[in-house]
Write a protein that holds these residues in place. Structure first.
Motif, mmCIF file in Angstrom:
data_model
loop_
_atom_site.group_PDB
_atom_site.id
_atom_site.type_symbol
_atom_site.label_atom_id
_atom_site.label_comp_id
_atom_site.label_asym_id
_atom_site.label_seq_id
_atom_site.Cartn_x
_atom_site.Cartn_y
_atom_site.Cartn_z
ATOM 1 N N ALA A 72 9.912 10.306 -10.114
ATOM 2 C CA ALA A 72 9.959 10.589 -8.797
ATOM 3 C C ALA A 72 9.131 9.573 -7.988
ATOM 4 N N GLY A 73 7.984 9.052 -8.803
ATOM 5 C CA GLY A 73 7.454 7.865 -7.844
ATOM 6 C C GLY A 73 8.425 6.498 -8.037
ATOM 7 N N VAL A 74 9.273 6.492 -8.899
ATOM 8 C CA VAL A 74 9.961 5.024 -8.874
ATOM 9 C C VAL A 74 11.086 5.351 -7.712
ATOM 10 N N LEU A 75 11.451 6.509 -7.889
ATOM 11 C CA LEU A 75 12.485 7.186 -6.661
ATOM 12 C C LEU A 75 12.123 6.848 -5.582
ATOM 13 N N ASN A 76 10.812 7.273 -5.166
ATOM 14 C CA ASN A 76 10.098 7.039 -3.837
ATOM 15 C C ASN A 76 10.247 5.847 -3.728
ATOM 16 N N VAL A 77 9.716 4.792 -4.114
ATOM 17 C CA VAL A 77 9.760 3.338 -4.037
ATOM 18 C C VAL A 77 11.150 2.748 -3.911
ATOM 19 N N TYR A 78 12.117 3.389 -4.646
ATOM 20 C CA TYR A 78 13.439 2.664 -4.383
ATOM 21 C C TYR A 78 13.774 3.220 -3.033
ATOM 22 N N ARG A 79 13.575 4.518 -2.599
ATOM 23 C CA ARG A 79 13.881 5.005 -1.229
ATOM 24 C C ARG A 79 13.384 4.142 -0.011
ATOM 25 N N LEU A 80 11.912 3.697 -0.287
ATOM 26 C CA LEU A 80 11.369 2.803 0.575
ATOM 27 C C LEU A 80 11.961 1.384 0.565
ATOM 28 N N PHE A 81 12.713 0.840 -0.219
ATOM 29 C CA PHE A 81 13.172 -0.432 -0.033
ATOM 30 C C PHE A 81 14.828 -0.285 0.266
ATOM 31 N N THR A 82 15.350 1.046 0.450
ATOM 32 C CA THR A 82 16.936 1.032 0.769
ATOM 33 C C THR A 82 16.882 1.566 2.192
ATOM 34 N N PRO A 83 17.852 0.768 2.770
ATOM 35 C CA PRO A 83 17.836 0.835 4.367
ATOM 36 C C PRO A 83 18.438 2.435 4.484
ATOM 37 N N ARG A 84 18.023 3.125 5.372
ATOM 38 C CA ARG A 84 18.307 4.591 5.573
ATOM 39 C C ARG A 84 19.641 4.840 5.769
ATOM 40 N N GLY A 85 20.328 4.014 6.603
ATOM 41 C CA GLY A 85 21.785 4.506 7.124
ATOM 42 C C GLY A 85 22.382 4.297 5.707
ATOM 43 N N ARG A 86 22.426 3.312 4.751
ATOM 44 C CA ARG A 86 23.393 3.323 3.686
ATOM 45 C C ARG A 86 23.022 4.416 2.375
ATOM 46 N N ARG A 87 21.895 4.988 2.639
ATOM 47 C CA ARG A 87 21.132 5.842 1.458
ATOM 48 C C ARG A 87 22.361 7.001 1.351
ATOM 49 N N LYS A 88 22.476 7.341 0.361
ATOM 50 C CA LYS A 88 23.651 8.195 0.185
ATOM 51 C C LYS A 88 22.533 9.753 -0.756
ATOM 52 N N GLY A 89 21.902 9.299 -1.738
ATOM 53 C CA GLY A 89 21.196 10.164 -2.696
ATOM 54 C C GLY A 89 20.159 10.964 -2.152
ATOM 55 N N PHE B 76 0.781 -1.126 -0.024
ATOM 56 C CA PHE B 76 0.237 -0.041 -0.029
ATOM 57 C C PHE B 76 0.880 1.312 -0.076
ATOM 58 N N ARG B 77 2.019 1.250 0.835
ATOM 59 C CA ARG B 77 2.722 2.267 0.899
ATOM 60 C C ARG B 77 3.515 2.613 -0.502
ATOM 61 N N ALA B 78 4.029 1.650 -1.157
ATOM 62 C CA ALA B 78 4.438 1.691 -2.416
ATOM 63 C C ALA B 78 3.477 2.367 -3.582
ATOM 64 N N GLY B 79 2.345 1.929 -3.440
ATOM 65 C CA GLY B 79 1.291 2.402 -4.172
ATOM 66 C C GLY B 79 1.167 3.942 -4.092
ATOM 67 N N VAL B 80 0.862 4.223 -2.808
ATOM 68 C CA VAL B 80 0.331 5.671 -2.340
ATOM 69 C C VAL B 80 1.591 6.462 -2.741
ATOM 70 N N GLU B 81 2.910 5.977 -2.744
ATOM 71 C CA GLU B 81 4.159 6.739 -2.957
ATOM 72 C C GLU B 81 3.963 7.068 -4.662
ATOM 73 N N VAL B 82 3.993 5.953 -5.233
ATOM 74 C CA VAL B 82 3.747 6.205 -6.877
ATOM 75 C C VAL B 82 2.701 7.356 -7.130
ATOM 76 N N VAL B 83 1.454 6.919 -6.742
ATOM 77 C CA VAL B 83 0.288 7.876 -7.130
ATOM 78 C C VAL B 83 0.529 9.281 -6.639
ATOM 79 N N SER B 84 1.109 9.715 -5.602
ATOM 80 C CA SER B 84 1.275 10.909 -4.893
ATOM 81 C C SER B 84 2.117 11.637 -5.794
ATOM 82 N N ALA B 85 3.567 10.906 -6.155
ATOM 83 C CA ALA B 85 4.443 11.565 -7.105
ATOM 84 C C ALA B 85 3.921 11.770 -8.264
ATOM 85 N N LEU B 86 3.179 11.081 -8.855
ATOM 86 C CA LEU B 86 2.475 11.212 -10.258
ATOM 87 C C LEU B 86 1.324 12.301 -10.049
#
Lengths: 251, 98
Positions: free
Chosen positions: B81-98, B40-50
């Motif tokens: 941006a929606g794809v980016l949001n979903v990518y961030r959702l599945f990337t652990p926050r500690g290792r995230r650089k971008g 559900f979170r992934a769906g919401v992220e895509v829809v809202s960015a779109l």
């Protein structure tokens, strides 16, 4: 009510109606606002009366108030870090307001003010303004570096920067849609199955026996909705904390 | 105070023995990790960015008078941006650089 016309009318529960007679009519004071006020009064009463005794061994109300405080406090310090303490009052009021809105909406005859996108978007917009202002106040113009990750090739900037900006702007939208959609979906399902009970219950001799099935589903749904009420308030609070972390640390 | 400290210590030991203290392993920053919740979170992220992209494109179009072009551009940007949001959702926050 819904079954009178032999049709399922699941959305009329979200309609706003003015309360308090002619005064409420003229200023547009609806039952939604009334429930918001009620939530604020209940939260204040819980904190004030709960903590009035200041007992070493807490009573029931004090234990509730303390656990709510410690829950949000742990959330803020864990997500934002020690410097996030100054945002604790904000996150705590946000969490308690959403939580009480969700829980009040489960009571019979009550109205769920978190089921309106105007309300949830209002809350999310406050969060959005806060994180932007905090990031600008702490980091100044370095905040705009947030939209371009370090180490990326410079010729990609025309693509990355707009995408990052859209992604940043989508935060309040996703925050508000998540809460609003969860509350609406839950209440529509409750209403639909409640209508099934009435419709099926009227079907002759076996009707009341078959109507036990949707009734059982509704009992389970109320429990599930209780979980969703807590979970969505928690998600709203924790995402606020994550955004605050980004604003304070810029990664 | 000393007794209470001792009690805290014993309580911690007992909880550890019973495995009641769940270690915080989840990379999603403590967010609930049910399959339904994540989906559900992934769906919401895509829809809202779109939605943000489409609305921004339409508004800019109306302002600048470039009827369909900015809308089309921002539609693509919103999807990215929606794809980016979903990518961030599945990337652990500690290792995230971008």
């Amino acid at each position: 009510m819904a079954a009178e016309g032999k049709a399922i009318d699941a959305l009329s529960q979200f309609e706003l109606a003015p309360v308090l007679g002619i005064v409420g009519d003229s200023v547009g004071f609806t039952q939604s606002n009334a429930h918001m006020l009620l939530a604020v009064v209940l939260i204040t009463a819980l904190m004030v009366y709960g903590m009035a005794q200041r007992a070493v061994i807490p009573g029931r109300l004090q234990a509730l108030a303390e656990s709510a405080y410690e829950f949000v406090h742990g959330l803020v310090t864990e997500q934002v870090g020690e410097e996030g303490r100054k945002f604790f009052p904000f996150v705590f009021s946000l969490f308690m307001f959403v939580l009480f809105g969700n829980l009040l909406g489960l009571l019979p005859y009550a109205f769920t003010f978190t089921s309106h996108i105007a309300v949830t978007f209002g809350l999310a917009f406050v969060v959005f303004v806060l994180i932007t202002v905090v990031a600008l106040a702490i980091h100044g113009t370095k905040f705009f570096g947030y939209f371009f990750p370090e180490g990326a090739p410079i010729w990609l900037a025309p693509i990355i920067v707009p995408v990052e900006i859209v992604s940043y702007l989508s935060r309040p939208i996703s925050l508000s849609i998540r809460l609003f959609a969860n509350m609406v979906a839950g209440h529509v399902m409750l209403k639909v199955f409640a209508t099934f009970i009435l419709l099926i219950g009227g079907l002759g001799v076996i009707g009341p026996f078959v109507a036990v099935l949707p009734l059982a589903i509704n009992v389970a749904l109320v429990g599930f909705e209780l979980l969703v009420a807590f979970l969505q308030a928690y998600v709203f609070a924790i995402l606020t904390c994550i955004y605050l972390h980004d604003a304070v640390h810029l990664h | 105070m000393v007794e209470r400290d001792g009690f805290e210590q014993r309580l911690r030991d007992a909880r550890a023995r019973q495995g009641l203290d769940r270690t915080k392993e989840s990379g999603q920053a403590g967010l609930p990790t049910g399959s339904w919740g994540i989906g559900f979170r992934a769906g919401v992220e895509v829809v809202s960015a779109l939605a943000v992209g489409v609305v921004a494109g339409l508004l800019l179009d109306r302002w600048l008078g470039t009827k369909p072009w900015l809308f089309l551009l921002f539609f693509v940007l919103g999807s990215a941006a929606g794809v980016l949001n979903v990518y961030r959702l599945f990337t652990p926050r500690g290792r995230r650089k971008g």
